[in-house]
Scaffold this motif. Structure first.
Motif, mmCIF file in Angstrom:
data_model
loop_
_atom_site.group_PDB
_atom_site.id
_atom_site.type_symbol
_atom_site.label_atom_id
_atom_site.label_comp_id
_atom_site.label_asym_id
_atom_site.label_seq_id
_atom_site.Cartn_x
_atom_site.Cartn_y
_atom_site.Cartn_z
ATOM 1 N N GLU A 77 35.419 84.549 21.781
ATOM 2 C CA GLU A 77 36.071 83.452 21.081
ATOM 3 C C GLU A 77 37.558 83.755 20.995
ATOM 4 O OE1 GLU A 77 35.770 81.202 16.810
ATOM 5 O OE2 GLU A 77 33.964 82.010 17.700
ATOM 6 N N THR A 78 38.353 82.888 21.613
ATOM 7 C CA THR A 78 39.795 83.113 21.692
ATOM 8 C C THR A 78 40.505 81.783 21.873
ATOM 9 O OG1 THR A 78 41.501 84.375 22.838
ATOM 10 C CG2 THR A 78 39.749 83.487 24.181
ATOM 11 N N GLN A 79 41.799 81.805 21.821
ATOM 12 C CA GLN A 79 42.573 80.569 21.991
ATOM 13 C C GLN A 79 42.703 80.204 23.473
ATOM 14 O OE1 GLN A 79 43.630 78.934 19.269
ATOM 15 N NE2 GLN A 79 44.474 77.230 20.421
ATOM 16 N N PHE A 80 43.166 81.153 24.303
ATOM 17 C CA PHE A 80 43.239 80.915 25.741
ATOM 18 C C PHE A 80 43.367 82.222 26.504
ATOM 19 C CE2 PHE A 80 47.640 80.611 24.307
ATOM 20 C CZ PHE A 80 48.355 81.292 25.270
ATOM 21 N N VAL A 81 43.047 82.154 27.789
ATOM 22 C CA VAL A 81 43.120 83.301 28.691
ATOM 23 C C VAL A 81 44.138 82.965 29.776
ATOM 24 C CG1 VAL A 81 41.839 84.727 30.335
ATOM 25 C CG2 VAL A 81 40.700 83.886 28.266
ATOM 26 N N LYS A 82 44.979 83.931 30.112
ATOM 27 C CA LYS A 82 46.021 83.712 31.110
ATOM 28 C C LYS A 82 45.900 84.768 32.209
ATOM 29 C CE LYS A 82 51.041 83.840 31.662
ATOM 30 N NZ LYS A 82 52.298 84.139 30.987
ATOM 31 N N PHE A 83 45.835 84.298 33.451
ATOM 32 C CA PHE A 83 45.866 85.175 34.613
ATOM 33 C C PHE A 83 47.185 84.925 35.335
ATOM 34 C CE2 PHE A 83 41.399 84.645 33.814
ATOM 35 C CZ PHE A 83 40.857 85.881 34.094
ATOM 36 N N THR A 84 47.921 85.989 35.613
ATOM 37 C CA THR A 84 49.155 85.861 36.384
ATOM 38 C C THR A 84 48.879 86.461 37.757
ATOM 39 O OG1 THR A 84 50.442 86.124 34.358
ATOM 40 C CG2 THR A 84 51.616 86.414 36.444
ATOM 41 N N PHE A 85 48.885 85.606 38.766
ATOM 42 C CA PHE A 85 48.605 86.072 40.115
ATOM 43 C C PHE A 85 49.347 85.211 41.116
ATOM 44 C CE2 PHE A 85 45.478 82.840 39.248
ATOM 45 C CZ PHE A 85 45.364 82.139 40.437
ATOM 46 N N LYS A 86 49.365 85.673 42.361
ATOM 47 C CA LYS A 86 49.942 84.861 43.427
ATOM 48 C C LYS A 86 49.187 85.147 44.718
ATOM 49 C CE LYS A 86 53.609 87.759 45.298
ATOM 50 N NZ LYS A 86 55.007 87.839 45.666
ATOM 51 N N VAL A 87 49.269 84.213 45.635
ATOM 52 C CA VAL A 87 48.714 84.404 46.968
ATOM 53 C C VAL A 87 49.807 85.056 47.798
ATOM 54 C CG1 VAL A 87 47.764 83.271 49.004
ATOM 55 C CG2 VAL A 87 47.265 82.364 46.720
ATOM 56 N N PRO A 88 49.550 86.218 48.358
ATOM 57 C CA PRO A 88 50.591 86.892 49.134
ATOM 58 C C PRO A 88 50.901 86.136 50.415
ATOM 59 C CG PRO A 88 48.502 88.037 49.356
ATOM 60 C CD PRO A 88 48.295 86.951 48.339
ATOM 61 N N ASN A 89 52.027 86.462 51.015
ATOM 62 C CA ASN A 89 52.422 85.831 52.283
ATOM 63 C C ASN A 89 51.356 86.022 53.351
ATOM 64 O OD1 ASN A 89 54.810 84.949 51.173
ATOM 65 N ND2 ASN A 89 55.927 86.778 51.800
ATOM 66 N N GLU B 285 44.865 85.158 21.069
ATOM 67 C CA GLU B 285 44.246 84.655 19.841
ATOM 68 C C GLU B 285 45.376 84.239 18.901
ATOM 69 O OE1 GLU B 285 40.820 86.376 17.098
ATOM 70 O OE2 GLU B 285 42.623 87.606 17.059
ATOM 71 N N LYS B 286 45.230 83.076 18.305
ATOM 72 C CA LYS B 286 46.248 82.583 17.369
ATOM 73 C C LYS B 286 45.944 83.103 15.972
ATOM 74 C CE LYS B 286 48.480 78.381 15.746
ATOM 75 N NZ LYS B 286 48.182 78.334 14.331
ATOM 76 N N ASN B 287 46.958 83.613 15.317
ATOM 77 C CA ASN B 287 46.833 84.026 13.927
ATOM 78 C C ASN B 287 46.598 82.770 13.082
ATOM 79 O OD1 ASN B 287 47.491 84.642 11.194
ATOM 80 N ND2 ASN B 287 48.594 86.446 11.895
ATOM 81 N N PRO B 288 45.528 82.723 12.306
ATOM 82 C CA PRO B 288 45.209 81.501 11.565
ATOM 83 C C PRO B 288 46.230 81.123 10.491
ATOM 84 C CG PRO B 288 43.685 83.267 11.005
ATOM 85 C CD PRO B 288 44.549 83.777 12.104
ATOM 86 N N THR B 289 47.063 82.067 10.068
ATOM 87 C CA THR B 289 48.028 81.772 9.006
ATOM 88 C C THR B 289 49.451 81.568 9.512
ATOM 89 O OG1 THR B 289 48.398 84.130 8.585
ATOM 90 C CG2 THR B 289 46.662 83.036 7.309
ATOM 91 N N SER B 290 49.636 81.622 10.842
ATOM 92 C CA SER B 290 50.977 81.431 11.407
ATOM 93 C C SER B 290 50.847 80.835 12.813
ATOM 94 C CB SER B 290 51.742 82.749 11.462
ATOM 95 O OG SER B 290 51.229 83.577 12.475
ATOM 96 N N SER B 291 51.961 80.688 13.471
ATOM 97 C CA SER B 291 51.933 80.177 14.848
ATOM 98 C C SER B 291 52.090 81.308 15.859
ATOM 99 C CB SER B 291 53.033 79.137 15.046
ATOM 100 O OG SER B 291 54.293 79.736 14.804
ATOM 101 N N VAL B 292 51.816 82.540 15.449
ATOM 102 C CA VAL B 292 51.961 83.703 16.313
ATOM 103 C C VAL B 292 50.664 83.932 17.094
ATOM 104 C CG1 VAL B 292 52.326 86.202 16.350
ATOM 105 C CG2 VAL B 292 53.625 84.781 14.754
ATOM 106 N N PHE B 293 50.811 84.157 18.411
ATOM 107 C CA PHE B 293 49.667 84.479 19.259
ATOM 108 C C PHE B 293 49.681 85.976 19.557
ATOM 109 C CE2 PHE B 293 50.098 79.998 19.981
ATOM 110 C CZ PHE B 293 48.792 79.560 20.147
ATOM 111 N N THR B 294 48.512 86.603 19.539
ATOM 112 C CA THR B 294 48.365 88.019 19.829
ATOM 113 C C THR B 294 47.601 88.179 21.138
ATOM 114 O OG1 THR B 294 48.275 88.544 17.478
ATOM 115 C CG2 THR B 294 47.437 90.212 18.981
ATOM 116 N N ASN B 295 48.103 89.017 22.041
ATOM 117 C CA ASN B 295 47.423 89.306 23.295
ATOM 118 C C ASN B 295 46.383 90.399 23.023
ATOM 119 O OD1 ASN B 295 46.546 90.003 25.835
ATOM 120 N ND2 ASN B 295 48.578 90.429 26.658
ATOM 121 N N LEU B 296 45.113 90.010 22.971
ATOM 122 C CA LEU B 296 44.041 90.960 22.670
ATOM 123 C C LEU B 296 43.812 91.970 23.792
ATOM 124 C CD1 LEU B 296 41.446 88.447 21.173
ATOM 125 C CD2 LEU B 296 43.075 89.879 19.930
ATOM 126 N N ALA B 297 44.251 91.654 24.997
ATOM 127 C CA ALA B 297 44.052 92.544 26.141
ATOM 128 C C ALA B 297 45.181 93.552 26.330
ATOM 129 C CB ALA B 297 43.907 91.720 27.422
#
Length: 92
Positions: free
Chosen positions: A12-24, A39-51
């Motif tokens: 259970e989380t807010q969103f997952v982000k993958f940073t990748f590219k297709v090589p040449n 994950e978004k802190n429920p008492t603020s607008s701060v997101f924490t990267n759990l990974a």
């Protein structure tokens, strides 16, 4: 290139982000730079990267170099990346 499916355990989380590219040279698939789970802190607008700086399990990393080690996936630095030690049998 063979189609690949990646399954993850439910988290259970807010969103997952993958940073990748297709090589040449598209023969070798994707270059994966970062995996982040926010994950978004429920008492603020701060997101924490759990990974961030969490341990990673991988197929063998690219040999003889620190440039592509698995820890780069969660180091918070999108200029570093992981690279596997390519083997035709690695993903069977």
């Amino acid at each position: 290139m063979q189609k690949q499916t990646i399954n993850f355990d439910e988290v259970e989380t807010q969103f997952v982000k993958f940073t990748f590219k297709v090589p040449n040279n598209k023969t070798y698939g994707y270059e994966i730079y970062e995996i982040a789970i926010f994950e978004k802190n429920p008492t603020s607008s701060v997101f924490t990267n759990l990974a961030l700086n969490k341990s990673v399990v991988d197929s063998p990393s690219e040999m003889n170099t620190d440039a592509f080690k698995k820890e780069h996936l969660t180091d918070g630095n999108i200029s570093t990346r992981w690279g596997n030690a390519y083997s035709a049998d690695a993903f069977k």
